[in-house]
Design a protein around this motif. Sequence first.
Motif: not given
Length: 255
Positions: A57-72, A77-88
Motif C-alpha cells: 500500500x501507498x496509503x500514508x495512514x497504513x504505512x505509518x503503522x509499519x516499523x522497519x528494522x533492517x540489520x537486526x 525506520x518509520x513513515x513520516x512526512x511522506x517518506x521513510x525516516x531513519x530514526x537511529x
Amino acid sequence: MKKLIAFDLDGTLAPSKSKFDPRMVALFDKLLEHFEVCVISGGKYELFQRQFLTQITTEPHLLSRLHLMPTSGTRYYRYEKGDWQEKYAENFTSEQKKAIIAALAEGLKESGYAVAKTYGETIEDRDSQITLSILGQEIVAELGEEGVRIKEAWDPDGTKKLKIRDIVAPKIPDFTVRAAGATSIDVTMPGIDKAYGMDKLMEATGYSKSDILFMGDKIVPGGNDYAVYEHGIDCIAVRSWEDTAYALEGIVSAI
C-alpha cells in the motif's frame, strides 16, 4: 489481543531476497488495516525497498503503522512526512569495519567453501552490520528463482555456515559472528540479535512482550529467529512464506 505482529523477512514473508507474492501483498495490506506491523531482518534497508516497500500500500495512514528494522534492529525506520525516516543507526567505526572485513575474507578462504562463480559483492558493509554472502549478494537479483534454488541447495543442513562462523569468530572476539540466511554470515556488535531488535521496538512503541506476536522460519536452536522465542515473545514458527500466508489468512478472517 495482540497489538503488533512482527516478521522475519527472507523465508517468512518471501523467498530469499525475492519480492512478495501477490497473495502476500494483499494479506500484508489487510494486516496493516488492523495491526501495527514490524519487519526485522539482517538485510539492509535497500533490500526492504526491493522486496516489498514498492509493492505494498501507498496509503500514508497504513504505512505509518509499519516499523522497519533492517540489520537486526540496529537501524529503525518509520513513515513520516511522506517518506521513510531513519530514526537511529548504530554504525561501526571505520577501524572496526576493516577488522571485520579482513576476518570474513580470511575465514571464507580457510574454510575451503569459497566458490568460483559469485554474483555481486560477497562481503557487504551495511554500516551497522557486515555480512558475508558466499554466493554473492545479487544471486537472486541476477538469476531469479534459479538463484533461490542454488542458495537453498548450497548448505541445506547449515554445516558449512557454522564451520565458517567457527573459523571467523576467534579472529574478531569483540564482535558477534552469526550464521544467518541460507548462505550468509552476519557480524554485529555483541548482544545484537532479533531479541535486541524487539527490545528496541518495545522501547519505541511502549508495547510489552505480551502485545507482540512474532513469525519466523528459523525459530529453532541456532536459528536467527530463536532469540525472540527465548526472549519470551509469543511466536509462530513457519517453514515458508506460504505457511505465513496461511496463518495470516486465519488471523484476518477472525477479525
